[in-house]
Write an enzyme that holds these catalytic residues in place. Structure first.
Site, mmCIF file in Angstrom:
data_model
loop_
_atom_site.group_PDB
_atom_site.id
_atom_site.type_symbol
_atom_site.label_atom_id
_atom_site.label_comp_id
_atom_site.label_asym_id
_atom_site.label_seq_id
_atom_site.Cartn_x
_atom_site.Cartn_y
_atom_site.Cartn_z
ATOM 1 N N PRO A 101 2.830 -0.195 10.247
ATOM 2 C CA PRO A 101 3.261 -1.583 10.110
ATOM 3 C C PRO A 101 3.272 -1.994 8.621
ATOM 4 O O PRO A 101 2.409 -1.573 7.851
ATOM 5 C CB PRO A 101 2.210 -2.382 10.883
ATOM 6 C CG PRO A 101 1.415 -1.396 11.647
ATOM 7 C CD PRO A 101 1.596 -0.054 11.023
ATOM 8 N N ALA A 110 3.496 3.012 -0.100
ATOM 9 C CA ALA A 110 3.189 4.272 -0.773
ATOM 10 C C ALA A 110 3.509 5.451 0.136
ATOM 11 O O ALA A 110 3.991 6.496 -0.319
ATOM 12 C CB ALA A 110 1.712 4.306 -1.175
ATOM 13 N N ASP A 152 -3.802 3.390 -3.337
ATOM 14 C CA ASP A 152 -2.935 3.768 -2.205
ATOM 15 C C ASP A 152 -2.212 5.086 -2.473
ATOM 16 O O ASP A 152 -2.270 6.014 -1.668
ATOM 17 C CB ASP A 152 -1.877 2.680 -1.940
ATOM 18 C CG ASP A 152 -2.455 1.478 -1.230
ATOM 19 O OD1 ASP A 152 -3.683 1.308 -1.270
ATOM 20 O OD2 ASP A 152 -1.676 0.695 -0.649
HETATM 21 O O1 PMV Z 1 -3.153 -4.246 1.471
HETATM 22 P P1 PMV Z 1 -2.792 -3.110 0.582
HETATM 23 O O2 PMV Z 1 -2.540 -1.822 1.294
HETATM 24 O O3 PMV Z 1 -1.670 -3.454 -0.315
HETATM 25 O O4 PMV Z 1 -4.096 -2.768 -0.313
HETATM 26 C C1 PMV Z 1 -4.371 -3.488 -1.449
HETATM 27 C C2 PMV Z 1 -5.662 -3.061 -2.070
HETATM 28 C C3 PMV Z 1 -6.078 -3.976 -3.248
HETATM 29 O O5 PMV Z 1 -7.319 -3.469 -3.725
HETATM 30 C C4 PMV Z 1 -6.273 -5.399 -2.784
HETATM 31 C C5 PMV Z 1 -5.038 -3.942 -4.363
HETATM 32 C C6 PMV Z 1 -4.969 -2.669 -5.174
HETATM 33 O O6 PMV Z 1 -4.005 -2.524 -5.947
HETATM 34 O O7 PMV Z 1 -5.885 -1.835 -5.081
#
Ligand code: PMV
Length: 323
Positions: A101, A110, A152
């Site tokens: 999702p 990513a 990521d």
């Molecule tokens: O929600 P996501 O998968 O975009 O994860 C973001 C993780 C953060 O630590 C909030 C941002 C980052 O760049 O690490």
């Protein structure tokens, strides 16, 4: 050019999100499912990129960009001819599909980029190390995140649990000796990482004396959690997840929908539960003491309104299943 396929896992941040943006560690693991897949097929005519889930076909060397979702793939193709050998503008079709999702903290951006990069490289006989792939996917991540930490792309391209520290080589973390049972659930509410991250940055700029210690404490949970994870010590890891959730609430990235699912998981016997990813919607993760409790927690999460809930068994091997 020859036909080829590529695949990439999704990811789950167990501890340390947001703090990782400020140079503290985060503990993240790849998930074999949901995942992203890409294929290169040879065809006559102009090169095409098909985003199957969006029903979009783009002719890269001819069309402008009509859809926002194309931008990461346009950036990906720019790597060829600069960092990587040039691609022919005819004779191939890249198909990308994903079960991850979007905008829910599982790294769909990513992952789709990594799967597409892998298929394109294989089709052209280009050998890329996981570290090189990660660096190229990081450039694409900037489109989604603005200033991504890099967690990521690292966990997805290395496809191994990592303790990630911005600016340092990632530390690979040993898989649990004793299997851990993690339940992941999606609130169904999409977030924009870039907005949640800039909200934290704005609040921190106003009150650094409040935010910096909270952010440092989040990082500490990740540093301590890596060892608990590898030993498979669920009670210890669960406590750290709860502590991390409390701190994430204090920096203002939780939400009532996340907290409803977190409470449901704890009520059903979770040893710890927290949001995962940027927050303000998206996914949460709960740690179960055993497989039976994991099934009960998954059910409780579905009852509490989760859009998606699945169990991951993480031991020396990893398996994620939706039911
Ligand atoms: O929600 P996501 O998968 O975009 O994860 C973001 C993780 C953060 O630590 C909030 C941002 C980052 O760049 O690490």
């Amino acid at each position: 050019m020859e036909s080829a396929t590529g695949a990439a896992p999704s990811k789950l941040i167990l501890l340390g999100e947001h703090a990782v943006v400020y140079g503290h560690p985060a503990l993240a693991v790849p998930l074999s499912s949901p995942s992203a897949h890409a294929g290169i097929a040879l065809q006559a005519g102009k090169a095409q990129v098909e985003l199957v889930d969006f029903d979009i076909v783009w002719t890269p060397f001819t069309d402008g960009m009509t859809a926002e979702v194309i931008r990461p793939f346009a950036r990906l193709l720019r790597h060829f001819g600069s960092e990587l050998p040039e691609l022919p503008d005819r004779g191939w079709r890249l198909e990308v599909r994903s079960t991850i999702p979007i905008g829910c903290g599982l790294g769909s951006g990513a992952s789709t980029a990594a799967a597409a990069l892998s298929a394109l490289c294989r089709a052209n006989g280009i050998g890329l190390s996981p570290e090189e792939s990660s660096r190229l996917v990081f450039e694409i991540e900037k489109i989604h995140h603005g200033t991504p930490s890099g967690v990521d792309n690292t966990v997805i391209c290395l496809n191994t649990p990592v303790l990630f520290h911005k600016g340092s080589p990632p530390l690979q973390v040993a898989r649990p000796k004793v299997p851990l049972h993690i339940v992941v659930a999606d609130t169904g509410i999409r977030h924009k990482t870039i907005e949640v991250v800039s909200g934290v940055a704005a609040r921190r700029a106003r009150e650094p004396q409040v935010y910096d210690p909270l952010i440092a404490a989040i990082g500490e949970t990740a540093a301590q959690g890596a060892d608990a994870f590898s030993r498979g010590s669920a009670p210890e890891l669960g406590k750290l997840m709860d502590k991390n959730q409390g701190l994430l609430e204090m920096i203002g990235v939780s939400s009532p929908e996340l907290e409803k699912l977190i409470a449901a998981a704890r009520g059903a016997g979770a040893l710890g539960a927290k949001l995962s990813g940027a927050g303000m919607g998206g996914c949460m993760a709960a740690l179960a003491p055993d497989p039976e409790s994991a099934a009960r927690i998954r059910e409780a999460l579905a009852k509490a309104g989760a859009a998606l809930a699945f169990v991951c068994m993480m031991g020396e091997e990893e398996r994620c299943a939706r039911s």
